[in-house]
Design a protein around this motif. Sequence first.
Motif, mmCIF file in Angstrom:
data_model
loop_
_atom_site.group_PDB
_atom_site.id
_atom_site.type_symbol
_atom_site.label_atom_id
_atom_site.label_comp_id
_atom_site.label_asym_id
_atom_site.label_seq_id
_atom_site.Cartn_x
_atom_site.Cartn_y
_atom_site.Cartn_z
ATOM 1 N N GLN A 237 115.711 -27.748 134.702
ATOM 2 C CA GLN A 237 115.971 -27.460 136.128
ATOM 3 C C GLN A 237 116.485 -26.030 136.331
ATOM 4 O O GLN A 237 116.584 -25.567 137.449
ATOM 5 N N GLN A 238 116.896 -25.371 135.241
ATOM 6 C CA GLN A 238 117.479 -24.027 135.353
ATOM 7 C C GLN A 238 116.684 -23.023 134.499
ATOM 8 O O GLN A 238 117.258 -22.353 133.633
ATOM 9 N N PRO A 239 115.367 -22.932 134.727
ATOM 10 C CA PRO A 239 114.559 -22.102 133.827
ATOM 11 C C PRO A 239 114.972 -20.628 133.817
ATOM 12 O O PRO A 239 114.970 -19.986 132.766
ATOM 13 N N LEU A 240 115.355 -20.093 134.964
ATOM 14 C CA LEU A 240 115.684 -18.661 135.013
ATOM 15 C C LEU A 240 116.957 -18.362 134.233
ATOM 16 O O LEU A 240 117.050 -17.325 133.557
ATOM 17 N N THR A 241 117.926 -19.282 134.314
ATOM 18 C CA THR A 241 119.171 -19.096 133.556
ATOM 19 C C THR A 241 118.842 -19.017 132.065
ATOM 20 O O THR A 241 119.355 -18.157 131.334
ATOM 21 N N ALA A 242 117.972 -19.921 131.618
ATOM 22 C CA ALA A 242 117.612 -19.966 130.191
ATOM 23 C C ALA A 242 116.844 -18.705 129.790
ATOM 24 O O ALA A 242 117.130 -18.091 128.755
#
Length: 287
Positions: A237-242
């Motif tokens: 759900q948090q691809p950009l953070t990763a």
Amino acid sequence: MAAYRGRFAPSPTGPLHFGSLVAALGSWLDARYHQGTWLVRIEDIDPPRERAGAADAQLRTLAALGLHADEPVLRQSTRGAAYEVALNALRASEQVFACRCSRSDLAPNSGLHLACVTRPSGTQAALRFRPLASVVSFADRLHGKQTQAVPDTIGDVVLRRADGLHAYQLAVVVDDAAQGITDVVRGADLLASTTPQIALQQALHLPTPRYLHLPVVLDNQGRKLSKSLTACPIDDQQPLTALRAAWRFLFPDVSTPVGNTPTEWLRQAVDAYCPGALDRRNRPVSS
Ligand code: GLU
């Protein structure tokens, strides 16, 4: 020169964690930077270490991150016949031998197999590789020239285990060649595996790809992240953070690309990618 073909080759032992994301992103960026093809290969040849559903979960996470393979995913569990063909070729050139040495037989030599012990205690035989080539060198794109006396420092590597399963070293060499891989970009934990793999390529008359070994993510005890209990899965759900965190790990000195969706972010990241700026140090995420 052959057109660039790279790959990401996870073992489905659990969900994709930060350490594998670094390898996935690094290999994807290098392929895109070279206008090449990027493949995903599931290295599911070790059922006792695998977790049900892990391969599909890894592929879902890659898709959530915008990292899509350019060709159908290859699963090593379907490749047994190709590995046997390679073993037969090695038998014909007398570069494999049956070995009943058990782990405990080799313990006094720290697990290194340089010769079979006088009275091996194993019941089933493994197949080991003893190459004709004695010294292997290659130029890692990040770490420079690497030279190893094979097999003196690595020992005779197992190609088929005593339980009958094909070993990683054999499968990776056969499949990198079958998939026409020109560039292997993976974690530096595999740097020392590269010389036996090249010796195996030579024994099988296969081409040697270029290699780039990325820094490995360590936990606070200095162990590879995947081996530790703190290997947190990536949050789909948090691809950009990763993606941003993986960039900062690879390029602590280059500003992090921006973008509101994974696709947009990845486009910026390809423009900012510069292999010469990759950090070489294996380290925890925080430093
Ligand atoms: N399957 C290996 C791993 O997950 C990687 C193999 C490779 O890239 O050569 O560590």
